[in-house]
Design a protein around this motif. Structure first.
Motif, PDB file in Angstrom:
ATOM      1  N   CYS A 137      -9.325  17.611 -13.356  1.00 17.57           N
ATOM      2  CA  CYS A 137      -9.963  17.769 -12.046  1.00 17.57           C
ATOM      3  C   CYS A 137      -9.019  18.534 -11.124  1.00 17.57           C
ATOM      4  CB  CYS A 137     -10.293  16.412 -11.434  1.00 17.57           C
ATOM      5  SG  CYS A 137      -8.846  15.442 -10.947  1.00 17.57           S
ATOM      6  N   GLU A 138      -9.561  19.024 -10.014  1.00  9.08           N
ATOM      7  CA  GLU A 138      -8.723  19.716  -9.044  1.00  9.08           C
ATOM      8  C   GLU A 138      -7.815  18.722  -8.323  1.00  9.08           C
ATOM      9  OE1 GLU A 138     -10.070  22.784  -6.486  1.00  9.08           O
ATOM     10  OE2 GLU A 138     -11.933  23.095  -7.616  1.00  9.08           O
ATOM     11  N   VAL A 139      -6.567  19.102  -8.078  1.00 12.70           N
ATOM     12  CA  VAL A 139      -5.598  18.240  -7.404  1.00 12.70           C
ATOM     13  C   VAL A 139      -4.952  19.018  -6.269  1.00 12.70           C
ATOM     14  CG1 VAL A 139      -3.522  16.830  -7.646  1.00 12.70           C
ATOM     15  CG2 VAL A 139      -5.129  16.992  -9.556  1.00 12.70           C
ATOM     16  N   VAL A 140      -4.923  18.404  -5.081  1.00 13.58           N
ATOM     17  CA  VAL A 140      -4.246  19.011  -3.930  1.00 13.58           C
ATOM     18  C   VAL A 140      -3.282  17.984  -3.345  1.00 13.58           C
ATOM     19  CG1 VAL A 140      -6.157  20.538  -3.346  1.00 13.58           C
ATOM     20  CG2 VAL A 140      -6.075  18.249  -2.352  1.00 13.58           C
ATOM     21  N   THR A 141      -2.295  18.465  -2.599  1.00 10.77           N
ATOM     22  CA  THR A 141      -1.336  17.565  -1.954  1.00 10.77           C
ATOM     23  C   THR A 141      -1.606  17.552  -0.456  1.00 10.77           C
ATOM     24  OG1 THR A 141       0.293  19.342  -1.694  1.00 10.77           O
ATOM     25  CG2 THR A 141       0.436  17.979  -3.683  1.00 10.77           C
ATOM     26  N   ILE A 142      -1.518  16.365   0.129  1.00 11.78           N
ATOM     27  CA  ILE A 142      -1.770  16.224   1.563  1.00 11.78           C
ATOM     28  C   ILE A 142      -0.807  15.215   2.173  1.00 11.78           C
ATOM     29  CG2 ILE A 142      -4.249  16.694   1.265  1.00 11.78           C
ATOM     30  CD1 ILE A 142      -4.717  13.676   1.813  1.00 11.78           C
ATOM     31  N   SER A 143      -0.731  15.232   3.484  1.00 13.71           N
ATOM     32  CA  SER A 143      -0.106  14.156   4.252  1.00 13.71           C
ATOM     33  C   SER A 143      -1.081  13.835   5.371  1.00 13.71           C
ATOM     34  CB  SER A 143       1.259  14.573   4.825  1.00 13.71           C
ATOM     35  OG  SER A 143       1.765  13.553   5.665  1.00 13.71           O
ATOM     36  N   ALA A 144      -1.921  12.832   5.141  1.00 12.28           N
ATOM     37  CA  ALA A 144      -2.968  12.496   6.113  1.00 12.28           C
ATOM     38  C   ALA A 144      -2.379  12.114   7.456  1.00 12.28           C
ATOM     39  CB  ALA A 144      -3.828  11.346   5.574  1.00 12.28           C
ATOM     40  N   LEU A 145      -1.208  11.478   7.426  1.00 11.00           N
ATOM     41  CA  LEU A 145      -0.571  11.033   8.661  1.00 11.00           C
ATOM     42  C   LEU A 145      -0.173  12.219   9.531  1.00 11.00           C
ATOM     43  CD1 LEU A 145       0.319   8.308   9.939  1.00 11.00           C
ATOM     44  CD2 LEU A 145       2.584   8.738   9.008  1.00 11.00           C
ATOM     45  N   LYS A 146       0.316  13.287   8.897  1.00 10.25           N
ATOM     46  CA  LYS A 146       0.766  14.465   9.646  1.00 10.25           C
ATOM     47  C   LYS A 146      -0.281  15.574   9.684  1.00 10.25           C
ATOM     48  CE  LYS A 146       5.670  13.604   8.820  1.00 10.25           C
ATOM     49  NZ  LYS A 146       6.966  14.149   8.365  1.00 10.25           N
ATOM     50  N   THR A 266      14.175   2.484   0.381  1.00  5.70           N
ATOM     51  CA  THR A 266      14.421   2.024   1.746  1.00  5.70           C
ATOM     52  C   THR A 266      13.459   0.894   2.128  1.00  5.70           C
ATOM     53  OG1 THR A 266      15.165   4.237   2.367  1.00  5.70           O
ATOM     54  CG2 THR A 266      14.569   2.744   4.157  1.00  5.70           C
ATOM     55  N   SER A 267      12.180   1.050   1.728  1.00  3.75           N
ATOM     56  CA  SER A 267      11.193   0.002   2.026  1.00  3.75           C
ATOM     57  C   SER A 267      11.559  -1.308   1.347  1.00  3.75           C
ATOM     58  CB  SER A 267       9.797   0.455   1.579  1.00  3.75           C
ATOM     59  OG  SER A 267       9.309   1.467   2.424  1.00  3.75           O
ATOM     60  N   ASP A 268      12.044  -1.201   0.102  1.00  2.00           N
ATOM     61  CA  ASP A 268      12.436  -2.419  -0.620  1.00  2.00           C
ATOM     62  C   ASP A 268      13.608  -3.109   0.070  1.00  2.00           C
ATOM     63  OD1 ASP A 268      10.503  -2.085  -2.546  1.00  2.00           O
ATOM     64  OD2 ASP A 268      11.801  -0.900  -3.855  1.00  2.00           O
ATOM     65  N   LEU A 376       2.660  -1.698  14.874  1.00  2.00           N
ATOM     66  CA  LEU A 376       3.043  -2.613  13.791  1.00  2.00           C
ATOM     67  C   LEU A 376       2.147  -2.425  12.568  1.00  2.00           C
ATOM     68  CD1 LEU A 376       3.762  -5.935  15.751  1.00  2.00           C
ATOM     69  CD2 LEU A 376       5.429  -4.343  14.788  1.00  2.00           C
ATOM     70  N   GLU A 377       0.866  -2.166  12.803  1.00  2.00           N
ATOM     71  CA  GLU A 377      -0.046  -1.920  11.692  1.00  2.00           C
ATOM     72  C   GLU A 377       0.258  -0.572  11.040  1.00  2.00           C
ATOM     73  OE1 GLU A 377      -3.976  -2.212  13.259  1.00  2.00           O
ATOM     74  OE2 GLU A 377      -3.717  -4.280  13.900  1.00  2.00           O
ATOM     75  N   GLY A 378       0.493   0.441  11.886  1.00  2.00           N
ATOM     76  CA  GLY A 378       0.722   1.786  11.374  1.00  2.00           C
ATOM     77  C   GLY A 378       2.002   1.931  10.580  1.00  2.00           C
ATOM     78  N   CYS A 379       3.049   1.207  10.969  1.00  2.00           N
ATOM     79  CA  CYS A 379       4.334   1.345  10.264  1.00  2.00           C
ATOM     80  C   CYS A 379       4.372   0.533   8.972  1.00  2.00           C
ATOM     81  CB  CYS A 379       5.497   0.940  11.168  1.00  2.00           C
ATOM     82  SG  CYS A 379       5.635  -0.834  11.477  1.00  2.00           S
ATOM     83  N   GLY A 380       3.398  -0.360   8.772  1.00  2.00           N
ATOM     84  CA  GLY A 380       3.332  -1.137   7.538  1.00  2.00           C
ATOM     85  C   GLY A 380       3.801  -2.572   7.653  1.00  2.00           C
ATOM     86  N   TYR A 381       4.240  -2.989   8.852  1.00  2.00           N
ATOM     87  CA  TYR A 381       4.770  -4.350   8.973  1.00  2.00           C
ATOM     88  C   TYR A 381       3.673  -5.408   8.862  1.00  2.00           C
ATOM     89  CZ  TYR A 381       6.948  -8.557  10.818  1.00  2.00           C
ATOM     90  OH  TYR A 381       7.393  -9.851  10.958  1.00  2.00           O
ATOM     91  N   MET A 382       2.504  -5.137   9.443  1.00  2.00           N
ATOM     92  CA  MET A 382       1.451  -6.144   9.438  1.00  2.00           C
ATOM     93  C   MET A 382       0.957  -6.450   8.026  1.00  2.00           C
ATOM     94  SD  MET A 382       0.951  -7.706  12.122  1.00  2.00           S
ATOM     95  CE  MET A 382       0.906  -7.756  13.898  1.00  2.00           C
ATOM     96  N   ALA A 383       1.056  -5.484   7.107  1.00  2.00           N
ATOM     97  CA  ALA A 383       0.710  -5.769   5.710  1.00  2.00           C
ATOM     98  C   ALA A 383       1.685  -6.803   5.153  1.00  2.00           C
ATOM     99  CB  ALA A 383       0.773  -4.486   4.885  1.00  2.00           C
ATOM    100  N   ALA A 500       4.581   1.836   1.841  1.00  2.00           N
ATOM    101  CA  ALA A 500       5.950   2.136   2.240  1.00  2.00           C
ATOM    102  C   ALA A 500       6.026   2.201   3.760  1.00  2.00           C
ATOM    103  CB  ALA A 500       6.393   3.468   1.628  1.00  2.00           C
ATOM    104  N   TYR A 501       7.145   1.772   4.318  1.00  2.00           N
ATOM    105  CA  TYR A 501       7.332   1.860   5.770  1.00  2.00           C
ATOM    106  C   TYR A 501       7.361   3.329   6.179  1.00  2.00           C
ATOM    107  CZ  TYR A 501       8.634  -3.082   5.988  1.00  2.00           C
ATOM    108  OH  TYR A 501       8.625  -4.452   5.928  1.00  2.00           O
ATOM    109  N   HIS A 502       6.715   3.624   7.279  1.00  2.00           N
ATOM    110  CA  HIS A 502       6.756   4.980   7.804  1.00  2.00           C
ATOM    111  C   HIS A 502       6.467   4.936   9.302  1.00  2.00           C
ATOM    112  CE1 HIS A 502       2.530   4.229   6.602  1.00  2.00           C
ATOM    113  NE2 HIS A 502       2.233   4.887   7.709  1.00  2.00           N
TER     114      HIS A 502
END
Length: 729
Positions: A137-146, A266-268, A376-383, A500-502
């Protein structure tokens, strides 16, 4: 002709971020036909002919959860023109399990490998060409956040959909498995050719939930049975192992990892601290204390003081130079200039401006709270918090899944209650619905801020304590209810992906803040407005000489008579005056009404006579213990009408609905009574009948809390099997 693109991916893969980036404000939300799971659709930016459908986050197309059922039925029955499969580039192996199933559907697939900025930062390399070659299948790379590559991914999917090119699945199972699948495919005469591989796999797995209308051929059953005996495993596990062997082969050829195996990311490293068995709870408590301290006592408090004293007060100085009058002053001057009737002037000033203004004055605090929660939700802490709370909730009979609705409920109780749909176990789901609204929502924040500011001089402990009162109520309710026959049983298993934290983008944080805040503001302009008009009328008018007339004192109005009739109920709680009783009742319409009601009742004649502050008058009517009792009651009692409606819909049973409302109200009354009675004794008050009742309630509560778990006749009824990514837990 329009094109429909379905977004499919694992939870926390960035699917929602991508959906927001592709559609912007062109979104509409509803429910999937026949089921109560949220359906999100939107139009692609710059192209109204392309509809983006956001499927629920799922780990597989196996029918174990309602989300998986919804996604699978949509893909099989609605047949979108293309699938945009969002894959977390930092965890390819787990994400590709769903991808192998999507590729079997015969629908054109474009794979968008997300979080490439994190992948590059870690030094890893994903060979996109190899990945596309092996997956077919077709594969593309993205960064949805940016926002990198998101429109290219959508345009690729659109182009593929318009080409009407059918997806060719190139995943090769082991020869003996492939032979059985090909035999099954030859029997699927009524199934479209492009879907035959998917149905063949499901028949092989004996997936009755999807193939119950299809006849099984005895020869095929014999082949599957012989293969199971030869491979010494059941059919579903054989397919699962085949998929993972295939995925492992693809990963080896497509992914080059720089980081040594076994080395912590780093997240670990962060997780070793924030999810530590001993440090996790103190850190969580400190984080939530900081959130409420900033929202209520510092930044949010300063902004709210400015709003209450300036915008909705006498006015403020612009840049410290120019006097700008407040809204009440401007409105009063205008009404005076047009010789407005006295009753209309009273309605506008004493009703609408005083009531709605009292609520809107707390908007800055609410927006600050929502910004911090969004971060807090966006950086991954709430998970991580859900993972931490699962460890605690499980000991008290609840699953970590129950914390997700409670987390959503910090914004509004309605979506919080609706989020309980993700819990498969009916008993756990009902208990979650009952307890979710104990968490302070955005509508309760004005009450918290009002009590903390007006009656506790802005003490920093009041607002955070309200959050933990809700948590305590949930935990204690879980223990008590799980020891009843209605809710007895093991909690549902809980598996989730920890992203992962971001650092979240400013745009996403502000979008989340505004979506939650705007719903609060709209409520102030509709429900709160109507409520304040009703409160003004019933408090300003009464029976005088056998006729309905405007009264000179609030004590003569209809509302005062109603309040005096019910105030005795709350006397043991320390706030038996009619104004507080009325405020608590109007809070059932909308929790913000509590503040709006106080704004009208304590800002009506007192301010007109002596010019004293509204909240100063309020403070004079409560002792500190009674004030905290009032706060606790309004935090725990039955929620607003909108949330009650959500509870009724989710329970789908009148008896369960009234049980939920009754339990919440009785618990709120009992806890508030104990807070006031014990607090009064500890602060030098007298020991009376109320204290004895509080002691009896405490004894009953402790008995229900610590009594032995009733023995069940058979534990086998409580055992369940849940599949995540094909692995049973």
């Amino acid at each position: 002709m329009g094109v429909t693109i379905a977004l499919a991916g694992n939870p926390n893969s960035g699917k929602t971020t991508l959906f927001n980036a592709l559609t912007g404000s062109n979104q509409f939300v509803g429910n999937w036909p026949g089921v109560t799971v949220e359906k999100k659709e939107g139009k692609l930016k710059g192209n109204k002919e392309v509809t983006i459908t956001d499927l629920p986050g799922i780990y597989s197309l196996s029918p174990y959860t309602l989300e998986e059922v919804v996604a699978r039925n949509y893909l099989l029955q609605e047949r979108p023109d293309a699938i945009l499969n969002i894959v977390d580039g930092t965890n390819l192996e787990r994400n590709l399990y769903l991808s192998t199933q999507l590729l079997e559907l015969g629908i054109p697939v474009v794979m968008a490998v997300n979080m490439m900025d994190i992948v590059r930062k870690s030094g890893d390399e994903i060979r996109i060409e190899k990945l596309a070659e092996h997956l077919g299948c077709e594969v593309v790379t993205i960064s949805a956040l940016k926002g990198e590559g998101v429109m290219e991914a959508a345009n690729r999917a659109k182009k593929l959909a318009e080409s009407k090119q059918k997806q060719k699945h190139v995943h090769g199972f082991a020869p003996e498995v492939e032979a059985v699948l090909e035999t099954i495919e030859r029997q699927l005469l009524g199934v479209p050719q492009e879907q035959q591989r998917f149905f063949a796999v499901k028949l092989f797995e004996r997936d009755s939930k999807i193939t119950e209308t299809m006849e099984q051929v005895p020869e095929v059953e014999d082949l599957i049975a012989k293969l199971e005996a030869a491979m010494d495993d059941d059919a579903e596990s054989i397919i699962t192992n085949e998929r993972y062997e295939y995925i492992t082969d693809v990963i080896e050829k497509s992914l080059v990892k720089k980081q040594a195996k076994g080395k912590l990311t780093t997240s670990d490293k962060i997780d070793r601290i924030v999810t530590n068995r001993f440090l996790a709870l103190p850190i969580f408590a400190a984080v939530m204390w900081l959130v409420y301290y900033i929202s209520v006592s510092t930044v949010g408090g300063w902004a709210t003081d400015w709003a209450n004293e300036g915008v909705f007060g006498d006015g403020w100085k612009l840049f410290g130079l120019v006097d700008v009058p407040g809204i009440p002053v401007l409105v009063e001057n205008f009404l005076t200039s047009v010789n407005c009737a006295a009753w209309l002037k009273s309605l506008v000033l004493d009703g609408i401006v005083a009531g709605v203004g009292a609520v809107l004055g707390f908007v800055p605090q609410i927006l600050v709270l929502f910004i911090m929660l969004a971060f807090l939700e966006g950086c991954g802490y709430m998970a991580r918090v859900a993972f931490i709370m699962d460890r605690i909730f499980r000991k008290f009979g609840l699953s970590g899944k129950s914390f997700i609705p409670m987390l959503i409920g910090t914004g509004c109780g309605v979506p919080g209650v609706m989020a309980s749909r993700t819990i498969e176990n009916d008993r756990d789901r009902k208990m979650t619905i009952i307890t979710t609204t104990f968490i302070p929502c955005g509508a309760k924040l004005p009450i918290i801020a009002l009590i903390a500011g007006a009656l506790f001089n802005g003490a920093s402990w009041v607002a955070p304590s309200s959050y933990f009162v809700g948590i305590a109520a949930i935990i204690c309710s879980g223990i008590i209810l799980k020891k009843t026959k209605m809710f007895a049983g093991d909690p549902a298993p809980f598996v989730m992906e920890l992203p992962a934290y971001h650092m979240p983008t400013v745009g996403n944080v502000l979008r989340s803040m505004w979506e939650r805040g705007w719903s609060f503001i709209k409520k102030a302009g509709t429900i709160i407005l109507l409520s304040t008009i009703f409160i003004w009328f019933t408090s300003s008018f009464g029976m005088v000489g056998g006729k309905i007339k405007m009264v000179e004192s609030l004590d003569q109005g209809f509302l005062a008579n109603i309040g005096k009739g019910i105030a005795w109920i709350f006397t043991p709680l320390g706030w038996g005056n009619w104004k507080a009783a009325v405020a608590a009742i109007t809070g059932l319409v909308a929790k913000e009404n509590v503040v709006g009601t106080f704004g009208i009742l304590y800002g009506y004649e007192e301010v007109a006579e002596n010019g004293s502050e509204v909240w100063g008058n309020l403070a004079a009517s409560f002792t500190t213990i009674a004030a905290y009792s009032f706060l606790v009651f309004n935090l725990l009692c039955a929620p607003c009408f909108a949330a009650m409606g959500a509870i009724k819909r989710e329970m789908n049973n009148k008896k369960w609905f009234w049980f939920a409302i009754g339990y919440q109200t009785i618990l709120a009354y009992a806890v508030s009574l104990c807070v006031y009675q014990f607090g009064t004794v500890l602060t030098g008050g007298t020991f009376g009948v109320g204290t004895i009742v509080a002691i009896l309630l405490t004894v009953i509560f402790l008995y229900l809390l610590f009594r032995p778990q009733p023995k069940e006749r058979s534990t086998s009824k409580n055992l369940s099997s849940v599949s995540v990514d094909g692995a049973r837990v």
